[in-house]
Write a protein that holds these residues in place. Sequence first.
Motif, PDB file in Angstrom:
ATOM      1  N   GLY A  23     -27.179   4.805 -13.902  1.00  0.00           N
ATOM      2  CA  GLY A  23     -25.839   5.097 -14.376  1.00  0.00           C
ATOM      3  C   GLY A  23     -25.531   4.579 -15.760  1.00  0.00           C
ATOM      4  O   GLY A  23     -24.373   4.639 -16.200  1.00  0.00           O
ATOM      5  N   VAL A  24     -26.542   4.071 -16.482  1.00  0.00           N
ATOM      6  CA  VAL A  24     -26.310   3.642 -17.860  1.00  0.00           C
ATOM      7  C   VAL A  24     -26.083   4.889 -18.710  1.00  0.00           C
ATOM      8  O   VAL A  24     -26.910   5.817 -18.683  1.00  0.00           O
ATOM      9  CB  VAL A  24     -27.509   2.835 -18.409  1.00  0.00           C
ATOM     10  N   PRO A  25     -24.990   4.966 -19.456  1.00  0.00           N
ATOM     11  CA  PRO A  25     -24.688   6.168 -20.246  1.00  0.00           C
ATOM     12  C   PRO A  25     -25.797   6.504 -21.238  1.00  0.00           C
ATOM     13  O   PRO A  25     -26.375   5.612 -21.868  1.00  0.00           O
ATOM     14  CB  PRO A  25     -23.386   5.804 -20.965  1.00  0.00           C
ATOM     15  N   GLU A  26     -26.070   7.785 -21.365  1.00  0.00           N
ATOM     16  CA  GLU A  26     -27.127   8.254 -22.252  1.00  0.00           C
ATOM     17  C   GLU A  26     -26.962   7.727 -23.668  1.00  0.00           C
ATOM     18  O   GLU A  26     -27.941   7.343 -24.323  1.00  0.00           O
ATOM     19  CB  GLU A  26     -27.135   9.786 -22.261  1.00  0.00           C
ATOM     20  N   GLU A  27     -25.722   7.715 -24.173  1.00  0.00           N
ATOM     21  CA  GLU A  27     -25.491   7.316 -25.564  1.00  0.00           C
ATOM     22  C   GLU A  27     -25.754   5.835 -25.811  1.00  0.00           C
ATOM     23  O   GLU A  27     -25.870   5.398 -26.949  1.00  0.00           O
ATOM     24  CB  GLU A  27     -24.058   7.660 -25.982  1.00  0.00           C
ATOM     25  N   ARG A  28     -25.884   5.043 -24.745  1.00  0.00           N
ATOM     26  CA  ARG A  28     -26.157   3.606 -24.906  1.00  0.00           C
ATOM     27  C   ARG A  28     -27.648   3.289 -24.836  1.00  0.00           C
ATOM     28  O   ARG A  28     -28.053   2.156 -25.084  1.00  0.00           O
ATOM     29  CB  ARG A  28     -25.414   2.818 -23.828  1.00  0.00           C
TER      30      ARG A  28
END
Length: 420
Positions: free
Chosen positions: A154-159
């Motif tokens: 669930g870590v956002p792609e942009e991060r």
Amino acid sequence: MKVLHVITGLDMGGAEQQLRLLLRRLPAQCEVVTLTGPGRVAEGIEADGTPVTHLGMSGNHDLTALPRLTRLIRAGRPDLVHTHLYRACVYGRVAARLAGVRTVVATEHSLGDAVIEGRRLTRGVRALYRATERLGAATVAVSDTVAARLRRWGVPEERIHVVPNGIEAHRFAFDPAARALVRARLGLPVDAFVVGGAGRLVPGKRFDVLVRAVTQLPGVHLLLAGEGPERETLRRLAEQFGSGDRIHLLGVRDGAVDTGHGGRAGPAGDGPDIPGLLSAIDVFVSPSPEEAFGLAVLEALASGLHVLYGSCPAVDELPQEQAPGARRFSLGVHELATSLRELRREGPGRLAVPPVVRRYDIARSAEALTGVYEQALAAAPARRRRPAPVPAPVVQAHPSGVVALPDPARSPAPSQLSNR
């Protein structure tokens, strides 16, 4: 740019060595804080000219380390905090936020599907990791494989930013003189077929599979470099199969491989370093079933060796022609023994250094990481970059009881795979 690196420990390990290599090339003013274990890598980093501070953390549940780390960050006033390994990522992100530093980059070095840093992932470990990850500006994955795992969490792609590990390829170039010297020191026949391995001697690396396979090959020698709790178990295993004189367990001492046989330690630094070891062997084997990158495999390829491996994202994520000398095998004693027998019959010799090695040059890794730093700093509010002094944070217990950090080392060990 002023960067403070926070890492769980600085004894021996891939993440620790990778940090040292990067520090030599990052165009930034760097300092390092190790929560525990300032060992040989810490000494090397200091010898390179980068200051290292030992926080003196007594264990995974030592919450007094949090205010100490917060005060240290506040006093140093870094532009950016970079954390490495699970415990440092959790404590470092929280401490940086308390100290007023919002630009935090974390590198995920050892995340597997079911384990992190060699231990099983529990719900508590995963939940705390995700909660503290939100406090950072970016998370660096050392391979596309790790990046995919972070996305599933669930870590956002942009991060997520992929910055592969790197090596100094020239250090591992084949050296005929080193080959002869190492073999002579170990008492190996000049024409012996020698298999090699290197890494932490822990159950998850499955070096027992390698030892068992070599015991089935009369006349074949094994040089296994590393330290860890499995050393005595592997020594007994070799003796049980009557192969104690062919299985050479080489501990690591001060950056060199100790030539004490059968688990007995020799003088510190009295043996070959890893490049010398790679020159002395004919085939390299990495039996670990789950890796985040696969540095040991890459170093062996840089020495022109044929490599058999269980897991290596650095190779698997690329077309086969990038590493023609590397071959994956399923984790089985019989299959590994058969593959080694075939290579021995063919007389493998040395290969040309494959393209994959040039791809993972440490200078390229440092350049890519610098780009992540610059992007994270550009997105941070200017007024937060140099935080003004604020009162020391007060760590309070949770109303329900003691606040404790889930400890990967206390999680159940991964289930052992069968030797099929």
